[in-house]
Design a protein around this motif. Structure first.
Motif, PDB file in Angstrom:
ATOM      1  N   ARG A  43       0.862  -1.177   0.000  1.00  0.00           N
ATOM      2  CA  ARG A  43       0.000   0.000   0.000  1.00  0.00           C
ATOM      3  C   ARG A  43       0.906   1.237   0.000  1.00  0.00           C
ATOM      4  N   VAL A  44       0.548   2.214  -0.792  1.00  0.00           N
ATOM      5  CA  VAL A  44       1.349   3.438  -0.875  1.00  0.00           C
ATOM      6  C   VAL A  44       0.481   4.643  -0.569  1.00  0.00           C
ATOM      7  N   ARG A  45       0.897   5.407   0.432  1.00  0.00           N
ATOM      8  CA  ARG A  45       0.233   6.681   0.733  1.00  0.00           C
ATOM      9  C   ARG A  45       0.942   7.756  -0.083  1.00  0.00           C
ATOM     10  N   TYR A  46       0.241   8.309  -1.062  1.00  0.00           N
ATOM     11  CA  TYR A  46       0.822   9.328  -1.927  1.00  0.00           C
ATOM     12  C   TYR A  46       0.558  10.722  -1.356  1.00  0.00           C
ATOM     13  N   VAL A  47       1.645  11.463  -1.131  1.00  0.00           N
ATOM     14  CA  VAL A  47       1.573  12.853  -0.694  1.00  0.00           C
ATOM     15  C   VAL A  47       2.075  13.687  -1.868  1.00  0.00           C
ATOM     16  N   VAL A  48       1.156  14.333  -2.570  1.00  0.00           N
ATOM     17  CA  VAL A  48       1.496  15.051  -3.800  1.00  0.00           C
ATOM     18  C   VAL A  48       2.028  16.448  -3.470  1.00  0.00           C
ATOM     19  N   VAL A  49       3.193  16.775  -4.033  1.00  0.00           N
ATOM     20  CA  VAL A  49       3.841  18.067  -3.814  1.00  0.00           C
ATOM     21  C   VAL A  49       4.044  18.754  -5.158  1.00  0.00           C
ATOM     22  N   ALA A  50       4.549  19.990  -5.133  1.00  0.00           N
ATOM     23  CA  ALA A  50       4.775  20.726  -6.379  1.00  0.00           C
ATOM     24  C   ALA A  50       5.952  21.674  -6.215  1.00  0.00           C
ATOM     25  N   PHE A  51       7.023  21.422  -6.956  1.00  0.00           N
ATOM     26  CA  PHE A  51       8.163  22.335  -6.915  1.00  0.00           C
ATOM     27  C   PHE A  51       9.073  22.208  -8.140  1.00  0.00           C
ATOM     28  N   LEU A  52       8.955  21.134  -8.899  1.00  0.00           N
ATOM     29  CA  LEU A  52       9.912  20.899  -9.976  1.00  0.00           C
ATOM     30  C   LEU A  52       9.762  21.850 -11.158  1.00  0.00           C
ATOM     31  N   LYS A  53       8.530  22.097 -11.596  1.00  0.00           N
ATOM     32  CA  LYS A  53       8.278  22.915 -12.772  1.00  0.00           C
ATOM     33  C   LYS A  53       7.083  23.834 -12.519  1.00  0.00           C
ATOM     34  N   PRO A  54       6.941  24.901 -13.330  1.00  0.00           N
ATOM     35  CA  PRO A  54       5.771  25.776 -13.168  1.00  0.00           C
ATOM     36  C   PRO A  54       4.455  25.028 -13.284  1.00  0.00           C
ATOM     37  N   SER A  55       4.428  23.957 -14.079  1.00  0.00           N
ATOM     38  CA  SER A  55       3.179  23.211 -14.237  1.00  0.00           C
ATOM     39  C   SER A  55       2.931  22.218 -13.114  1.00  0.00           C
ATOM     40  N   SER A  56       3.896  22.082 -12.196  1.00  0.00           N
ATOM     41  CA  SER A  56       3.728  21.099 -11.121  1.00  0.00           C
ATOM     42  C   SER A  56       2.543  21.426 -10.215  1.00  0.00           C
ATOM     43  N   MET A  57       2.397  22.708  -9.855  1.00  0.00           N
ATOM     44  CA  MET A  57       1.303  23.087  -8.964  1.00  0.00           C
ATOM     45  C   MET A  57      -0.073  22.851  -9.590  1.00  0.00           C
ATOM     46  N   PRO A  58      -0.341  23.347 -10.815  1.00  0.00           N
ATOM     47  CA  PRO A  58      -1.674  23.081 -11.384  1.00  0.00           C
ATOM     48  C   PRO A  58      -1.936  21.600 -11.627  1.00  0.00           C
ATOM     49  N   LYS A  59      -0.906  20.822 -11.906  1.00  0.00           N
ATOM     50  CA  LYS A  59      -1.109  19.382 -12.080  1.00  0.00           C
ATOM     51  C   LYS A  59      -1.338  18.699 -10.732  1.00  0.00           C
ATOM     52  N   ALA A  60      -0.613  19.147  -9.706  1.00  0.00           N
ATOM     53  CA  ALA A  60      -0.797  18.584  -8.364  1.00  0.00           C
ATOM     54  C   ALA A  60      -2.198  18.869  -7.847  1.00  0.00           C
ATOM     55  N   THR A  61      -2.694  20.087  -8.100  1.00  0.00           N
ATOM     56  CA  THR A  61      -4.053  20.416  -7.645  1.00  0.00           C
ATOM     57  C   THR A  61      -5.095  19.668  -8.470  1.00  0.00           C
ATOM     58  N   ALA A  62      -4.764  19.356  -9.731  1.00  0.00           N
ATOM     59  CA  ALA A  62      -5.692  18.563 -10.549  1.00  0.00           C
ATOM     60  C   ALA A  62      -5.841  17.165  -9.978  1.00  0.00           C
ATOM     61  N   ILE A  63      -4.753  16.644  -9.405  1.00  0.00           N
ATOM     62  CA  ILE A  63      -4.797  15.300  -8.814  1.00  0.00           C
ATOM     63  C   ILE A  63      -5.512  15.328  -7.465  1.00  0.00           C
ATOM     64  N   LEU A  64      -5.049  16.198  -6.578  1.00  0.00           N
ATOM     65  CA  LEU A  64      -5.631  16.231  -5.232  1.00  0.00           C
ATOM     66  C   LEU A  64      -7.062  16.764  -5.229  1.00  0.00           C
ATOM     67  N   GLY A  65      -7.383  17.614  -6.184  1.00  0.00           N
ATOM     68  CA  GLY A  65      -8.730  18.195  -6.227  1.00  0.00           C
ATOM     69  C   GLY A  65      -9.737  17.349  -6.978  1.00  0.00           C
ATOM     70  N   ALA A  66      -9.285  16.226  -7.547  1.00  0.00           N
ATOM     71  CA  ALA A  66     -10.192  15.361  -8.306  1.00  0.00           C
ATOM     72  C   ALA A  66     -11.130  14.594  -7.375  1.00  0.00           C
ATOM     73  N   ALA A  67     -12.287  14.234  -7.891  1.00  0.00           N
ATOM     74  CA  ALA A  67     -13.221  13.426  -7.105  1.00  0.00           C
ATOM     75  C   ALA A  67     -12.602  12.079  -6.759  1.00  0.00           C
ATOM     76  N   ASP A  68     -11.740  11.579  -7.646  1.00  0.00           N
ATOM     77  CA  ASP A  68     -11.033  10.318  -7.421  1.00  0.00           C
ATOM     78  C   ASP A  68      -9.541  10.568  -7.666  1.00  0.00           C
ATOM     79  N   PRO A  69      -8.810  10.972  -6.622  1.00  0.00           N
ATOM     80  CA  PRO A  69      -7.375  11.270  -6.786  1.00  0.00           C
ATOM     81  C   PRO A  69      -6.574  10.097  -7.336  1.00  0.00           C
ATOM     82  N   ALA A  70      -6.947   8.874  -6.966  1.00  0.00           N
ATOM     83  CA  ALA A  70      -6.224   7.703  -7.460  1.00  0.00           C
ATOM     84  C   ALA A  70      -6.345   7.589  -8.978  1.00  0.00           C
ATOM     85  N   ALA A  71      -7.550   7.827  -9.497  1.00  0.00           N
ATOM     86  CA  ALA A  71      -7.761   7.783 -10.939  1.00  0.00           C
ATOM     87  C   ALA A  71      -7.029   8.922 -11.636  1.00  0.00           C
TER      88      ALA A  71
END
Length: 283
Positions: free
Chosen positions: A168-196
């Motif tokens: 089992r893996v607990r994913y803690v999504v962060v954003a710092f590598l690229k300018p697009s990291s933050m909007p992509k990270a929020t797309a994952i965490l803000g999704a109705a199904d983050p795993a999907a």
């Protein structure tokens, strides 16, 4: 390259040393002479950065280098100068053990906090905005950036074990590598199904450009932005902005932190770890 561009490049390079984004490494040879004065350090910084960086103090560095506490664009950091005062070294300075002397100096000077213990980070990560993939086997925590190619490799290596009920893996999504990291990270965490959403990011991952496949969120909720920022800040408490950063229980049942993937096969690694449940090692 124009002088102004050179100064800006050096400025970003020094800040990169603070964030862990710099990948260059410098070899330091012993016996390079005595240190330089604060005035000489200030003169070197003035020349190289055209006044954008200020020398606050000097201190003995490794291998005869002089350490310089620097303020650049409001950011405190550390650089090193050679004994003749002619060369500035910005970014990580590694000793024979692979430890970054620049990072150590920043901790000693109080410019960045001392890294938290693996146990403390594990407990905080358990309460962070995260999600768990898998229903069986030991649990580990993974800090990942959507644009991190090594995180993508970790995801692909862990998936068969997750699907087989062995991890089992607990994913803690962060954003710092690229300018697009933050909007992509929020797309994952803000999704109705983050795993999907995570699966979509990894399925479409471009290994050439090192870009995750999920579409960046256009108008993420303030709470989601805050969650990613908090996750990224928590990663910083590990002492290094690097992904993937893993927290797991070793064979002795002790919380352990690792920046990056080990050289051994991930299957062998997963077969010899304990269960990290709610931030605590369990039998």
């Amino acid at each position: 390259m124009e002088k102004k561009s050179i100064a800006l490049a050096v400025g970003l390079f020094i800040i990169g040393g603070l964030t862990g984004a710099v990948v260059e490494r410098f070899a330091v040879m012993p016996g390079m002479g005595s240190g330089i004065s604060l005035g000489a350090a200030a003169s070197l910084l003035e020349s190289v950065t055209h006044g954008e960086a200020k020398a606050e103090k000097v201190f003995p560095g490794p291998g005869g280098l002089t350490g310089i506490e620097v303020t650049l664009q409001g950011h405190p950091t550390v650089a090193f100068a050679t004994a003749d005062g002619r060369y500035l070294i910005a970014g990580p300075v590694l000793n024979k053990q692979g430890e970054d002397e620049a990072h150590t100096a920043m901790v000693k000077l109080g410019l960045i906090p001392k890294p938290a213990s693996a146990g403390a980070l594990a407990a905080k990560a358990a309460g962070a905005d995260s999600f768990v993939l898998g229903t069986g086997g030991p649990e580990i925590t993974a800090f990942v950036d959507p644009n991190c190619i090594f995180c993508h490799k970790f995801y692909e290596e862990a998936k068969p074990l997750i699907d087989a009920g062995k991890l089992r893996v607990r994913y803690v999504v962060v954003a710092f590598l690229k300018p697009s990291s933050m909007p992509k990270a929020t797309a994952i965490l803000g999704a109705a199904d983050p795993a999907a959403a995570m699966a979509k990011n990894e399925k479409g991952f471009d290994t050439v450009t090192e870009e995750g496949g999920i579409a960046p969120a256009q108008n993420p909720a303030a709470a989601t932005l805050s969650a990613v920022e908090n996750n990224t800040r928590l990663l910083g408490e590990s002492g290094e902005m690097a992904t993937p950063t893993l927290i797991y229980c070793n064979s002795k049942g002790e919380p352990t932190l690792a920046h990056g993937l080990g050289k051994e096969s991930f299957t062998d690694f997963a077969a010899h770890i304990g269960n990290l449940q709610n931030g605590v090692c369990r039998k």
